[in-house]
Design an enzyme around this catalytic site. Structure first.
Site, PDB file in Angstrom:
ATOM      1  N   GLU A   1       0.887  -1.170   0.000  1.00  0.00           N
ATOM      2  CA  GLU A   1       0.000   0.000   0.000  1.00  0.00           C
ATOM      3  C   GLU A   1       0.920   1.215   0.000  1.00  0.00           C
ATOM      4  O   GLU A   1       1.558   1.523   1.004  1.00  0.00           O
ATOM      5  CB  GLU A   1      -0.915  -0.037   1.227  1.00  0.00           C
TER       6      GLU A   1
ATOM      7  N   CYS B   1      -1.642   9.007   2.936  1.00  0.00           N
ATOM      8  CA  CYS B   1      -1.466   8.482   1.582  1.00  0.00           C
ATOM      9  C   CYS B   1      -2.697   8.741   0.726  1.00  0.00           C
ATOM     10  O   CYS B   1      -2.586   9.016  -0.470  1.00  0.00           O
ATOM     11  CB  CYS B   1      -1.150   6.991   1.640  1.00  0.00           C
TER      12      CYS B   1
END
Length: 459
Positions: A231, A265
């Protein structure tokens, strides 16, 4: 190379605590202990695993204030947002405890000639997680709870600046009744970590981090034939269409860019606004960003705290300066303030074009890139003009149209419509392109590190 890690309060620049690193021999012992605990845990019933995971959620709520304060001290997020993060972690435990047994129950399938097949989701072994600092509890809980539910053992290498948070989480898990050694937060350097990836007792590797880190870890794991979930970063685009409620759009976009001090993110980073409402949105957005109070993250009057580390602030400011050198315009912010701590103001850049860091790269801090589009089609083109593909957003009064655009055109793993969201236990989380691969949450994460085993009864 230092044999210890020192954590620092980014609001003051003052040292917090010191932690001794483990050497290779000590790490090997920890890994073997985790594997031994796994050999017992894998035979626990799904219901028994779920019961302990439920208890971990309760223990997170019980130790909420202590953990929240430590997270804020270590990485600078607002105290209230630290509390929200722990609440999310507890919800992940509760969802997993409720739904995990059915997700992992397996199934029977009818084969030809009266034969039968059984599909079993069997645990793999020890799963090694390398996790970042921006969500000190959530990033750990997200992968560890899914893998514990699946029957795996779990090792954690947390980011050095939130070492204390990782150690406290390990205590929370033990206090909830998780078997000793099954979850371990190990304090190690990168060389020891690289060797751990190659160890035969490590059966899978999961990383949340930058694309560069993903390439390195993915290469090491791939060479060792280890399954990975990556990720990685992104520069998510939020589209403001012509029929958007501008007041609502501004609120969504300010939150999306500055939540967690902009260090997320899946934060909103590029704001792609159609020509028809560009000036109206720009003026209101800049006014709202410029009005934010940057200050002590323990102070209820602060809208943002400091960036997590001084080097991160330096990198962000260099990206702003390079973007300006290449034609971008600062509409607010963009200057490093004087005084202690690693603070950076909410900043808006306009005249953002390809070739600038503000367009091409991930700006991991409270800097918004404002981009003009001709219409909705052009806005979608700009959104997808990125090597990243984690998330994105669409703001419009026409919800049905937005859903269709998201399904048909948005080249990302997640799309948020008329709101900014981080994660929910019920929906898959992950990206495409340079934002990585694999999924967490929503039942998908529970099955990332299992052996999907076929058992065929032939006669």
């Amino acid at each position: 190379m230092s044999d210890s890690i020192q954590t620092t309060n980014p609001a003051t620049g003052q040292a917090l605590d010191t932690y001794q690193k483990l050497d290779k021999k000590a790490v090997e012992a920890r890994l073997k202990a985790c594997h031994a605990a796994f050999l017992e845990w894998r035979h626990e019933s799904l219901e028994s695993r779920a019961s302990i995971i439920q208890a971990i959620g309760q223990e997170l709520r019980s130790q909420r204030e202590e953990l929240a304060k430590l997270m804020t001290d270590e990485m600078g997020k607002l105290l209230q947002q630290s509390r929200q993060e722990i609440d999310l972690c507890a919800s992940i435990c509760e969802w997993t405890a409720e739904h995990g047994p059915s997700e992992l129950a397996g199934e029977e399938r009818e084969l030809s000639k009266g034969q039968k097949g059984h599909v079993q989701f069997a645990p793999l072994g020890v799963i090694y997680g390398i996790q970042p600092w921006n969500y000190p509890a959530y990033q750990v809980v997200r992968y560890s709870i899914a893998n514990l539910m699946a029957g795996n053992g779990v090792l954690l290498k947390h980011a050095s600046n939130v070492t204390g948070s990782g150690q406290l989480l390990a205590k929370v898990y033990r206090d909830a009744g998780l078997p000793e050694d099954l979850f371990q937060a190990i304090v190690i350097d990168h060389d020891v970590s690289d060797g751990l990836i190659e160890h035969e007792l490590v059966r899978g590797v999961t990383l949340t981090g930058s694309s560069d880190a993903g390439r390195k870890i993915g290469e090491l794991a791939g060479r060792a034939l280890k399954k990975t979930v990556l990720e990685l970063g992104s520069n998510d685009a939020y589209l403001v269409l012509a029929d958007a409620d501008i007041e609502k759009a501004v609120k969504i976009c300010v939150k999306g860019r500055t939540y967690n001090n902009g260090e997320t993110c899946i934060a909103a980073k590029r704001f792609v606004v159609v020509d028809e409402v560009f000036e109206e949105f720009r003026d209101a957005f800049v006014q709202a960003m410029d009005a934010l109070t940057v200050g002590d993250p323990r102070d209820d009057g602060s809208d943002m705290g400091p960036m997590a580390r001084e080097d991160l602030r330096k990198t962000l400011h260099e990206q702003v300066e390079e973007s300006v050198e290449r034609g971008a315009t600062i509409l607010c912010g963009g200057k490093i303030p004087e005084g202690e701590g690693y603070y950076y103001p909410a900043t808006v850049l306009s005249d953002v074009q390809p070739g600038q860091p503000a367009y091409d790269d991930e700006l991991f801090g409270p800097v918004a890139s404002l981009i003009r589009a001709r219409d909705a089609d052009d806005a979608m083109r700009i959104a997808n003009d990125s090597r990243f593909g984690l998330g994105g957003g669409i703001i419009t009064r026409d919800q049905d149209r937005a859903v269709e655009l998201a399904k048909r055109s948005f080249d990302t793993g997640m799309v948020f419509i008329n709101g900014f969201g981080l994660a929910t236990p019920t929906m898959p989380f992950g990206g495409v392109k340079d934002s990585g691969f694999g999924r967490e949450h929503g039942g998908f994460g529970i099955k990332e590190f299992v052996n999907t085993k076929s058992i065929l009864v032939m006669g």
